[in-house]
Design a protein around this motif. Structure first.
Motif, PDB file in Angstrom:
ATOM      1  N   MET A   1       0.666  -1.053   0.011  1.00 45.30           N
ATOM      2  CA  MET A   1       0.078  -0.182  -0.233  1.00 45.30           C
ATOM      3  C   MET A   1       0.626   1.098   0.091  1.00 45.30           C
ATOM      4  N   ARG A   2       0.789   2.422  -1.061  1.00 45.21           N
ATOM      5  CA  ARG A   2       1.276   3.520  -0.860  1.00 45.21           C
ATOM      6  C   ARG A   2       0.859   4.269  -0.220  1.00 45.21           C
ATOM      7  N   LEU A   3       1.065   5.158   1.400  1.00 45.87           N
ATOM      8  CA  LEU A   3       0.761   5.908   1.909  1.00 45.87           C
ATOM      9  C   LEU A   3       0.821   7.707   1.184  1.00 45.87           C
ATOM     10  N   THR A   4      -0.310   8.498   1.331  1.00 46.67           N
ATOM     11  CA  THR A   4       0.393   9.801   0.855  1.00 46.67           C
ATOM     12  C   THR A   4      -0.368  10.584   2.380  1.00 46.67           C
ATOM     13  N   THR A   5       0.181  11.652   2.526  1.00 44.56           N
ATOM     14  CA  THR A   5      -0.065  12.716   3.547  1.00 44.56           C
ATOM     15  C   THR A   5      -1.787  12.298   3.862  1.00 44.56           C
TER      16      THR A   5
ATOM     17  N   ARG B   1      10.790  -1.057  -0.829  1.00 48.93           N
ATOM     18  CA  ARG B   1       9.438  -0.448  -0.695  1.00 48.93           C
ATOM     19  C   ARG B   1       9.680   0.447  -0.922  1.00 48.93           C
ATOM     20  N   LEU B   2      10.768   1.267  -0.690  1.00 52.57           N
ATOM     21  CA  LEU B   2      11.603   2.833  -1.295  1.00 52.57           C
ATOM     22  C   LEU B   2      11.726   2.072  -2.366  1.00 52.57           C
ATOM     23  N   THR B   3      12.855   1.436  -2.633  1.00 59.61           N
ATOM     24  CA  THR B   3      12.750   0.654  -4.475  1.00 59.61           C
ATOM     25  C   THR B   3      11.117   1.067  -5.389  1.00 59.61           C
ATOM     26  N   ALA B   4      10.105   0.826  -5.101  1.00 63.18           N
ATOM     27  CA  ALA B   4       8.914   0.510  -5.468  1.00 63.18           C
ATOM     28  C   ALA B   4       8.778   2.280  -5.593  1.00 63.18           C
ATOM     29  N   ALA B   5       9.379   3.109  -4.782  1.00 61.17           N
ATOM     30  CA  ALA B   5       8.916   4.712  -4.143  1.00 61.17           C
ATOM     31  C   ALA B   5       9.887   5.188  -6.154  1.00 61.17           C
ATOM     32  N   GLY B   6      11.219   5.243  -6.565  1.00 63.04           N
ATOM     33  CA  GLY B   6      12.155   5.095  -7.339  1.00 63.04           C
ATOM     34  C   GLY B   6      13.593   5.413  -6.558  1.00 63.04           C
ATOM     35  N   PHE B   7      13.813   4.724  -5.644  1.00 63.61           N
ATOM     36  CA  PHE B   7      14.552   4.776  -4.506  1.00 63.61           C
ATOM     37  C   PHE B   7      15.627   4.223  -6.391  1.00 63.61           C
ATOM     38  N   THR B   8      16.986   4.650  -6.101  1.00 58.73           N
ATOM     39  CA  THR B   8      18.092   3.278  -6.511  1.00 58.73           C
ATOM     40  C   THR B   8      18.972   2.210  -5.101  1.00 58.73           C
ATOM     41  N   GLU B   9      19.480   1.497  -4.912  1.00 57.57           N
ATOM     42  CA  GLU B   9      19.952   1.332  -3.944  1.00 57.57           C
ATOM     43  C   GLU B   9      21.481   1.060  -4.247  1.00 57.57           C
ATOM     44  N   LEU B  10      21.996   1.681  -3.784  1.00 56.32           N
ATOM     45  CA  LEU B  10      23.383   1.289  -3.734  1.00 56.32           C
ATOM     46  C   LEU B  10      24.291   0.288  -2.938  1.00 56.32           C
TER      47      LEU B  10
ATOM     48  N   ALA C   1       7.599   7.957   5.025  1.00 55.44           N
ATOM     49  CA  ALA C   1       7.098   9.643   5.081  1.00 55.44           C
ATOM     50  C   ALA C   1       8.730  10.311   3.984  1.00 55.44           C
ATOM     51  N   LEU C   2       9.836   8.987   3.904  1.00 58.39           N
ATOM     52  CA  LEU C   2      10.347   9.704   2.945  1.00 58.39           C
ATOM     53  C   LEU C   2      10.289   9.486   1.845  1.00 58.39           C
ATOM     54  N   ALA C   3       9.102   8.133   1.390  1.00 60.45           N
ATOM     55  CA  ALA C   3       8.991   7.813   0.284  1.00 60.45           C
ATOM     56  C   ALA C   3       8.456   9.039  -0.801  1.00 60.45           C
TER      57      ALA C   3
ATOM     58  N   SER D   1      -3.767  10.227   3.791  1.00 61.20           N
ATOM     59  CA  SER D   1      -4.011   8.357   4.193  1.00 61.20           C
ATOM     60  C   SER D   1      -5.252   8.939   5.686  1.00 61.20           C
ATOM     61  N   ALA D   2      -6.041   8.027   5.621  1.00 63.00           N
ATOM     62  CA  ALA D   2      -6.343   8.030   7.559  1.00 63.00           C
ATOM     63  C   ALA D   2      -5.826   7.304   8.251  1.00 63.00           C
ATOM     64  N   PRO D   3      -6.090   7.251   9.505  1.00 64.52           N
ATOM     65  CA  PRO D   3      -5.306   6.790  10.726  1.00 64.52           C
ATOM     66  C   PRO D   3      -5.265   4.715  10.110  1.00 64.52           C
ATOM     67  N   THR D   4      -6.502   4.770   9.540  1.00 61.95           N
ATOM     68  CA  THR D   4      -6.699   3.344   9.928  1.00 61.95           C
ATOM     69  C   THR D   4      -5.843   2.371   8.944  1.00 61.95           C
ATOM     70  N   ALA D   5      -6.081   3.216   7.777  1.00 61.24           N
ATOM     71  CA  ALA D   5      -4.666   3.181   6.532  1.00 61.24           C
ATOM     72  C   ALA D   5      -3.934   2.670   7.186  1.00 61.24           C
ATOM     73  N   VAL D   6      -2.948   3.527   7.555  1.00 63.76           N
ATOM     74  CA  VAL D   6      -1.065   4.035   8.332  1.00 63.76           C
ATOM     75  C   VAL D   6      -1.493   2.612   8.644  1.00 63.76           C
ATOM     76  N   ALA D   7      -1.869   2.680   9.746  1.00 61.14           N
ATOM     77  CA  ALA D   7      -2.081   1.950  10.838  1.00 61.14           C
ATOM     78  C   ALA D   7      -1.893   0.028  10.122  1.00 61.14           C
ATOM     79  N   ALA D   8      -2.783  -0.098   9.263  1.00 58.99           N
ATOM     80  CA  ALA D   8      -3.121  -1.405   8.176  1.00 58.99           C
ATOM     81  C   ALA D   8      -1.450  -1.762   7.338  1.00 58.99           C
ATOM     82  N   ASP D   9      -1.060  -0.217   6.909  1.00 64.62           N
ATOM     83  CA  ASP D   9       0.147  -0.236   6.116  1.00 64.62           C
ATOM     84  C   ASP D   9       1.571  -0.649   7.483  1.00 64.62           C
ATOM     85  N   LEU D  10       1.092  -0.270   8.156  1.00 69.22           N
ATOM     86  CA  LEU D  10       2.573  -1.221   9.537  1.00 69.22           C
ATOM     87  C   LEU D  10       2.517  -2.635   9.838  1.00 69.22           C
ATOM     88  N   ALA D  11       0.851  -2.439   9.479  1.00 65.08           N
ATOM     89  CA  ALA D  11       0.329  -3.843  10.628  1.00 65.08           C
ATOM     90  C   ALA D  11       1.416  -5.066   9.445  1.00 65.08           C
TER      91      ALA D  11
END
Length: 493
Positions: free
Chosen positions: A1-5, A36-45, A268-270, A7-17
């Motif tokens: 699940m890709r969260l946004t700013t 998760r970060l790679t899916a958000a466009g981060f490059t692994e070094l 948050a960083l994503a 996102s409801a509290p239940t959605a954030v808690a479900a993603d944490l779970a």
């Protein structure tokens, strides 16, 4: 699940779970964060390779069970036009400055039982597993729970694979009929009473090669048990996280200390955009916090210093490259060329080059702030006398600001002001936590980071009940609030 700013509290808690379920060990947690970060466009070094750090880039590095990820400022209106990648700073001829870091620190490990070498043995016809206590778990909370085993296996050819068994273990408690005083005082021998049972000898033919826990781990990873030469494996309760309460306002889960902070940080960083940043947002999730942090992937080790210095070296290298022919092309950190730094890889035209990088790095650290995010304690309704009589944080009351006169937490007035600013920007109320004077508190990675790198540091985190239990609990709203504050802080608000 890709969260946004939004996102409801239940959605954030479900993603944490979901993240907790993906992360039964520190190695799994680092890998889940990486994915998760790679899916958000981060490059692994790769730490062993040169790094190509350009304005606007998103990067991550994994070291064992730890991960560091960051966003390079840049883009239209970003810090790329105000010092990041500008020639003045590296050349020492202008007023432009390297940015500082906005660090959110956390840890990927939790108290558990760790598999010993040659773990399989039999007692009275039962297959058992030899384990060592990792950190400071509430031992009784691990009794009578189905347990999985998870972690890293290393095979004879040096390959590393992640492994996780199904629910194969349990530490059965002695019946009350055989211990009539157990409800007056439960006393567990840390060697004899906490060795999990995983099967019946009659059904497996004993604890031979491939028959016990190592066989189950190898099978889960798709390798042969005979090829496994080493392992780092811990226990994890099989029961998945779940919401409960009259309004499902609580979340019960393993490893909330401290995957709640790791999840808030990477989620948050994503969402942080590089344009307009005045600092470098960075999330550092270390391993081994529960056992002192003094490892190569722990907060007392060199991981954060190594990465942050290479980031500043990349900015300096890019700035100097931009000042000459081919301006605007940052190039990799470590690219060959006029390198008077003795092969360090930083493109400098004169011998003082390495000194310029070091000076720029120290200036960056002096501008940096670290939020050490780790779970804390809410007032327990059954033990209210164990808490400070005035400062009474509650579940659902917002994230904690943790304060300690003995500097077990690194929070000071300057850090408090920065934390308060981020909370105000996120529209989140926070609560102060300070210990009852008769109940000394634990510590976190905050003082370690402040001591090693000299950053202004503040300790924070969500409030828990049952910390270090096999199954901790928190308020759903606090998980949401920490995510929002993390985003405000990392975005420079």
């Amino acid at each position: 699940m890709r969260l946004t700013t939004e996102s409801a509290p239940t959605a954030v808690a479900a993603d944490l779970a979901e993240f907790v379920t993906e992360s039964p060990s520190s190695f799994h947690a680092a890998d889940a964060a990486r994915r998760r970060l790679t899916a958000a466009g981060f490059t692994e070094l790769d730490e062993r390779a040169e790094w190509d750090l350009r304005p606007g880039g998103r990067h991550l590095v994994v070291r064992d069970g730890a991960i560091i990820a960051w966003v390079m400022p840049g883009g239209a209106g970003g810090a790329g036009g105000s010092g990041v990648g500008g020639a003045g700073d590296a050349a020492g001829a202008g007023s432009a400055e390297v940015p500082g870091f906005a660090v959110l620190g956390a840890h990927t490990d939790s108290p558990a039982f760790k598999l010993k070498p040659h773990p399989d043995f039999t007692v009275e016809g039962n297959l058992q597993v030899g384990v060592e206590i990792y950190g400071g778990p509430l031992l009784n909370s691990w009794l009578d729970r189905e347990l999985c085993f998870a972690g890293r296996l290393v095979t004879v050819d040096g390959a590393e694979v992640l492994a996780r068994t199904g629910p194969i273990g349990r530490i059965p408690q002695l019946a009350i009929h055989l211990d009539r005083q157990v409800n007056d005082k439960l006393a567990l021998d840390r060697q004899r009473h906490v060795q999990p049972v995983i099967g019946l000898e009659a059904l497996t033919g004993g604890a031979g090669e491939g028959a016990g826990v190592l066989g189950a781990l190898a099978a889960s990873a798709g390798v042969e048990a005979a090829d496994v030469v080493a392992f780092d494996v811990v226990t994890i309760p099989a029961q998945e996280p779940a919401r409960f309460g009259l309004h499902e306002e609580f979340l019960a889960s393993p490893r909330l200390d401290n995957l709640s902070s790791v999840h808030a940080g990477i989620s948050a960083l994503a969402l942080v955009e590089p344009a307009g940043l005045d600092s470098i947002p960075l999330v550092a999730a270390f391993d081994h916090e529960e056992v002192g942090s003094e490892t190569r992937s722990g907060a007392s080790g060199p991981f954060l210093a190594d990465v942050t210095e290479r980031i500043i070296a990349g900015i300096v290298a890019g700035a100097r490259a931009g000042a000459g022919p081919g301006a605007g092309e940052s190039g990799p950190v470590g690219a060959s060329g006029a390198d008077a730094a003795g092969g360090s890889g930083i493109r400098e035209a004169s011998a003082p080059g390495a000194g310029r990088v070091r000076e720029a790095y120290l200036r960056a650290l002096a501008r940096s702030v670290c939020v050490s995010s780790d779970a804390g304690h809410a007032v327990h309704p059954n033990y209210p006398e164990r808490h400070d009589p005035v400062n009474r944080p509650r579940l659902g009351g917002g994230p904690l600001l943790k304060i300690n006169a003995q500097q077990r937490y690194a929070t000071d007035a300057v850090g408090t002001a920065r934390w308060a600013r981020a909370c105000a920007a996120a529209g989140v109320h926070y609560q102060e936590f300070v210990s009852n004077n008769a109940m000394p508190c634990g510590s976190t990675i905050g003082p370690l980071t402040a001591t090693r790198l000299g950053m202004t540091t503040v300790d924070a985190g969500i409030a828990l009940w049952s910390m270090h239990s096999a199954r901790e609990m928190c308020a759903v709203s606090d998980v949401h609030d920490l995510f929002r504050v993390a985003h405000a802080f990392l975005s420079g608000r």
